[in-house]
Design an enzyme around this catalytic site. Structure first.
Site, PDB file in Angstrom:
ATOM      1  N   SER A 163     136.323 -97.350  44.600  1.00  0.00           N
ATOM      2  CA  SER A 163     135.870 -96.945  45.933  1.00  0.00           C
ATOM      3  C   SER A 163     136.391 -97.962  46.941  1.00  0.00           C
ATOM      4  O   SER A 163     136.991 -98.970  46.559  1.00  0.00           O
ATOM      5  CB  SER A 163     134.347 -96.900  45.975  1.00  0.00           C
ATOM      6  N   LYS A 164     136.113 -97.696  48.202  1.00  0.00           N
ATOM      7  CA  LYS A 164     136.595 -98.573  49.273  1.00  0.00           C
ATOM      8  C   LYS A 164     136.164-100.019  49.064  1.00  0.00           C
ATOM      9  O   LYS A 164     136.825-100.940  49.502  1.00  0.00           O
ATOM     10  CB  LYS A 164     136.055 -98.086  50.617  1.00  0.00           C
ATOM     11  N   ARG A 165     135.029-100.165  48.401  1.00  0.00           N
ATOM     12  CA  ARG A 165     134.505-101.492  48.097  1.00  0.00           C
ATOM     13  C   ARG A 165     135.552-102.349  47.350  1.00  0.00           C
ATOM     14  O   ARG A 165     135.591-103.564  47.460  1.00  0.00           O
ATOM     15  CB  ARG A 165     133.279-101.291  47.210  1.00  0.00           C
TER      16      ARG A 165
END
Ligand code: GLU
Length: 481
Positions: free
Chosen positions: A245-247
């Site tokens: 994910s963007k994380r």
């Protein structure tokens, strides 16, 4: 067996995700390896969330990776008639029915089910309506959706190429919507109608779609279509093994492009996200990938998106470039810095071409090039900590001054001449060559690491080198630039 035909079917509801790019690549490799077809279908039935800019990004991304598709792009929004026809067939066979329940009613009943501890599923209220009642409600102009009449018993089994047998009990599946009240199909329905119509033989997609597959299989059977084979690819994971994910960093392909990842590196890297080459060699050209790719060598466990590995691989592909080709790629980055014009003047081009091989060794992305090449274009604004402490050692000022004087007299400022001058000075002073090389590097580049000193000096030229050495001597004496 008929000719192999696969597709990538992105929804233009977001920028091209690296996971979709990986799925597209696996489909493309499978098609090219088997001399089959690779088709592109844009699943734009979500009218609110589909955007032209996302579609553009997807198409550009696929082109950038070199994943060329066969034939024209298929747009679902242009095929409503086909979906209506097939939905009507299901209604006539009693395998689909209109549902008049409103959103509020559905939500209310869902809450009641949850309160009773039951799994919230459509309760099939409208499936029990008589034909007369249905006709009456339709005549009244009540909006409705079409739902699939799921068999109430039995099970559906399929043999996934990556995961083997997968089974689902029909009672777990609901009477899902196939046509929305605005006349647009849902994903599951349009996907099956299109995959059949387009002659898709293998559906290769992410494992997040496994739960859709039993519903789709029921549609295939109800519509009398031949079944394709399915292969569900492992989810992409971040380095902590949770879903990417963007994380974890960038998830859109275009961000990697902007970062200066080369398409050949991206293709090579993505190919290894779930596929395990038999010879365990990781660096593979496009041709090798096509020749060696086997769906049966895809493993079901999660595929880790390791940014460090991507950077390492990109560095490899950067080093493979001819300096001239790489220099061309650097022009936009350098022009942005104001270092060259785009296109560069003859003089700028000549200089760029000379320095390119020197930074090529150390670059992992194109965007790292500006940091690595900074000292070729600007005098050091400061000396970093290590460089400073190197300059401050006893005797360095005299040494650098002497070196600058001798360099000034050189007729030819070549690698050999510069090296000879440095070594001679060291010998005369009874020093090791490194005792002159290190502070000279500090003085000229402002830091302690970088390409071969003699080479970079030859590229910089006499005037710049002498000027920077004298400047460093000043700095040592007065403690500031
Ligand atoms: N539009 C779907 C997606 O982007 C396609 C899934 C499929 O390949 O069936 O996830």
């Amino acid at each position: 067996m008929s000719e192999i035909c696969v597709r990538i079917a992105p929804s233009p509801t977001g920028y091209l995700h690296v996971g979709t790019a990986r799925t597209a690549l696996f489909n493309w490799l499978f098609a090219r390896k088997n001399k089959g077809k690779f088709l592109l279908r844009i699943e734009d039935t979500d009218r609110e969330r589909s955007k032209p800019e996302f579609e553009r990004d997807i198409i550009e991304g696929l082109k950038w990776l070199g994943l060329d598709w066969d034939g024209n792009i298929v747009y679902q929004s242009q095929r409503l008639d086909l979906y209506h026809r097939e939905a009507q067939r299901l209604v006539e066979m009693g395998k689909a029915y209109p549902c008049f329940c409103t959103q509020e009613e559905l939500e209310q009943r869902k809450r009641e089910m949850l309160a009773k501890g039951a799994a919230p599923k459509y309760d099939r209220k409208c499936r029990r309506l008589s034909i007369e009642e249905r006709e009456r409600l339709i005549k009244e102009g009540r909006p409705y959706v079409l739902r699939f009449a799921m068999p109430l018993e039995g099970e559906v089994v399929f043999n996934d190429i990556v995961r083997g047998k997968i089974r689902f009990a029909n009672r777990e599946l609901d009477d899902f919507v196939i046509l929305k009240s605005d006349g647009f199909p849902t994903y599951n329905f349009a996907c099956v109608v299109d995959d059949h119509d387009m002659g898709i033989t293998h559906v290769i997609r992410g494992e997040d779609h496994i739960s859709n597959t039993p519903r789709q299989l029921h549609l295939y059977m109800a519509l009398g279509y031949d079944l394709p084979q399915f292969a569900h690819l492992p989810l992409l994971l971040g380095s902590d093994r949770s879903k990417l994910s963007k994380r974890h960093g960038a998830v859109s392909l275009n961000e990697y492009r902007k970062m200066g990842i080369l398409p050949e590196a991206m293709v090579n890297f993505l190919a290894l996200l779930g596929w395990y080459p038999r010879d365990q060699q990781e660096i593979k050209s496009r041709e090798q990938l096509i020749a060696e790719f086997e769906l049966s060598d895809v493993k079901p466990s999660g595929a880790i998106f390791d940014l460090e590995k991507l950077l390492w691989m990109n560095g490899h592909y950067i080093r493979q470039k001819q300096p001239e080709e790489l220099a061309k790629m650097l022009v936009p980055c350098f022009a942005q810095k104001g270092w060259v014009h785009d296109p560069p003047t003859e003089e700028e081009w000549h200089y760029l071409l000379q320095l390119t091989p020197l930074i090529q060794e150390r670059m992992r992305t194109l965007s790292e090039s500006t940091d690595l090449a900074d000292f070729f274009y600007r005098e050091p604004e400061s000396y970093d900590e290590k460089a400073q402490s190197r300059l401050m050692r006893e005797g360095v000022a005299d040494c650098l001054l002497e070196l600058s004087n001798r360099l000034e007299t050189l007729e030819e400022f070549t690698v050999e001449q510069v090296e000879k001058t440095v070594r001679q000075l060291a010998a005369e002073k009874g020093l090791k060559a490194s005792e002159i090389i290190h502070p000279t590097r500090a003085a000229i580049t402002g830091r302690m690491e970088g390409p071969s000193l003699f080479h970079l000096m030859a590229v910089l030229g006499k005037e710049r080198c002498v000027g920077r050495l004298k400047r460093a001597v000043q700095f040592i004496k007065i403690g500031r630039l």
